[in-house]
Design an enzyme around this catalytic site. Structure first.
Site, PDB file in Angstrom:
ATOM      1  N   GLY A  12       0.840  -1.201   0.000  1.00 44.13           N
ATOM      2  CA  GLY A  12       0.000   0.000   0.000  1.00 44.13           C
ATOM      3  C   GLY A  12       0.875   1.250   0.000  1.00 44.13           C
ATOM      4  O   GLY A  12       2.105   1.170  -0.119  1.00 44.13           O
ATOM      5  N   LYS A 203      -5.005   6.987  17.546  1.00 44.71           N
ATOM      6  CA  LYS A 203      -5.191   8.310  16.940  1.00 44.71           C
ATOM      7  C   LYS A 203      -6.142   8.248  15.735  1.00 44.71           C
ATOM      8  O   LYS A 203      -6.753   9.263  15.374  1.00 44.71           O
ATOM      9  CB  LYS A 203      -3.852   8.948  16.581  1.00 44.71           C
ATOM     10  CG  LYS A 203      -3.049   8.190  15.533  1.00 44.71           C
ATOM     11  CD  LYS A 203      -3.281   8.741  14.171  1.00 44.71           C
ATOM     12  CE  LYS A 203      -2.540   8.131  13.045  1.00 44.71           C
ATOM     13  NZ  LYS A 203      -2.579   6.765  12.695  1.00 44.71           N
ATOM     14  N   LYS A 307      -7.088   0.802   2.592  1.00 46.46           N
ATOM     15  CA  LYS A 307      -8.031   0.429   3.661  1.00 46.46           C
ATOM     16  C   LYS A 307      -7.992   1.435   4.807  1.00 46.46           C
ATOM     17  O   LYS A 307      -6.936   1.900   5.210  1.00 46.46           O
ATOM     18  CB  LYS A 307      -7.675  -0.959   4.215  1.00 46.46           C
ATOM     19  CG  LYS A 307      -7.788  -2.071   3.185  1.00 46.46           C
ATOM     20  CD  LYS A 307      -9.226  -2.389   2.879  1.00 46.46           C
ATOM     21  CE  LYS A 307      -9.347  -3.432   1.794  1.00 46.46           C
ATOM     22  NZ  LYS A 307     -10.624  -3.391   1.091  1.00 46.46           N
TER      23      LYS A 307
HETATM   24  P1  13P Z   1      -4.485   8.034   7.662  1.00 56.49           P
HETATM   25  O1  13P Z   1      -4.656   6.545   7.683  1.00 56.49           O
HETATM   26  O2  13P Z   1      -5.636   8.772   8.261  1.00 56.49           O
HETATM   27  O3  13P Z   1      -4.116   8.562   6.294  1.00 56.49           O
HETATM   28  O4  13P Z   1      -3.251   8.373   8.614  1.00 56.49           O
HETATM   29  C1  13P Z   1      -2.007   8.015   8.189  1.00 56.49           C
HETATM   30  C2  13P Z   1      -1.087   7.998   9.319  1.00 56.49           C
HETATM   31  O5  13P Z   1      -1.114   7.119  10.156  1.00 56.49           O
HETATM   32  C3  13P Z   1      -0.125   9.110   9.385  1.00 56.49           C
HETATM   33  O6  13P Z   1       0.860   8.866  10.335  1.00 56.49           O
END
Ligand code: 13P
Length: 360
Positions: A12, A203, A307
């Site tokens: 990915g 987070k 994903k």
């Molecule tokens: P997202 O999956 O919301 O794009 O966050 C990516 C991430 O973990 C940045 O550290």
């Protein structure tokens, strides 16, 4: 001299950004010649995508326009990817890691060391299990974690980014640091692997909340309020489950750094904003009980095959909160989970104390 061979498991956007840094380090900037130049990358789709990566040195499916490096060798065969590998880099969506590890049992070189870049967790009837714990338990290898505010495309464009390696084994962590660090990618070592990994996981829930705030057209004050409460609940949850987690971990790039990056520019924020707009529009139009478009539909449309981890993580975390009777102690996590599952309207994200009390 035998040199360390590296395998990256995943293809990915984040895996592509990671393999690109690794490939630069193993081929160009390896003064001690510690690493084998070639880096294997396991591509779960196999077939055409493998051929494309090997002929163009790009992954047009998830990381278009950014060269990975001529020394990245893609394969659709998991056993072939890890054969002889001394360093294993796990970077696949968290729901697939267990399956990948099961297929790898008995195939990993004795003495190999692993690192997980995956942000997520698994919940079993016995309790939570982190991705690094799954790797350690199933494969019997040491597993560090690399976490930070790392939007993959920005790392691919070589914009300043920070990461920590949370470790148990210092020697392995130092080796992984040499594998990842670049002039634009600052890596420090942190002896709190559990705190680092949990921050990266939790987070994503907060970023869903921030996307909801954006979807309602609210501004920075409301987003800051959700982020602040989110950080508190992240800390309380981590330390309630694992008392060894350190306070200062939350001030590191794996804590507040990753939280801010994801809440500003991540996919979770973007998809949650679209989901909230759609829920509000359909409520105004009086359609389908105001349900709007589904997470799966928006994930497919906006992320083109990538994903979203946060919706699953929210449900997994909520299972723990429910089982332990902790829901009222985590009003933001609980409210976001109820909104995500359509039990509460999105506007309650900024009224999370009410949301957590609601009788659903
Ligand atoms: P997202 O999956 O919301 O794009 O966050 C990516 C991430 O973990 C940045 O550290």
């Amino acid at each position: 001299l035998s040199r360390y061979k590296v395998a990256v498991l995943g293809s990915g956007a984040w895996a592509c950004a990671a393999v690109r840094m690794i490939a630069q380090n193993t081929s160009q900037d390896d003064p001690e010649d510690e690493f084998d130049d070639d880096v294997r990358m396991w591509v779960h789709q196999g077939g055409e995508l493998v051929d494309t990566i090997n002929s163009t040195h790009e992954n047009p499916a998830y990381f278009p326009g950014i060269p990975l490096g001529p020394n990245v060798i893609a394969t659709g065969n998991l056993a072939e990817a890890v054969a002889d590998a001394d360093l294993l880099v796990f970077c696949a969506p968290h729901q697939y890691i267990r399956g990948i590890c099961k297929q790898l049992m008995g195939k990993v070189k004795p003495g190999a060391a692993a690192i997980s870049l995956t942000k997520g967790m698994r919940v079993t009837p016995e309790g939570p299990e982190l991705i690094s714990q799954i790797v350690r338990r199933t494969l019997g290898v040491d597993c560090s974690v690399l976490m930070g505010g790392n939007i993959a495309e920005d790392v691919g464009r070589e914009q300043l980014s920070e990461a920590v390696i949370g470790y148990y084994n210092l020697e392995h962590a130092q080796r992984f640091k040499k594998l990842f660090r670049r002039p634009y990618f600052r890596v420090t070592l942190l002896p709190d692997p559990v705190g680092a990994e949990l921050c990266g996981t939790l987070k994503n829930i907060v970023a869903l909340g921030v996307g909801m705030v954006d979807g309602m057209g609210m501004g920075p004050n409301s987003k800051a309020a959700v982020i602040r409460q989110g950080l508190l609940e992240m800390r309380d949850f981590c330390q309630a489950l694992y008392p060894s987690v350190r306070d200062d971990t939350f001030l590191e790039c794996c804590g507040v750094g990753d939280l801010v990056a994801t809440c500003i520019g991540g996919r979770h924020r973007r998809v949650a904003e679209a989901w909230t707009r759609s829920a509000i529009e359909s409520a105004v139009a009086g359609e389908g009980n105001g349900a709007g478009r589904s997470w799966a539909e928006l994930e497919k449309e906006l992320l083109q095959g990538q994903k979203l981890q946060g919706v699953l993580t929210s449900n997994e975390v909520q299972q723990i909160l429910r089982t332990r009777g902790w829901e009222s102690k985590y009003p933001l996590f609980t409210t976001i989970n109820r909104i995500v599952n359509g039990h509460l309207p999105p506007h309650l994200v900024v009224d999370y104390l009410e949301g957590a009390k609601a009788d659903i």
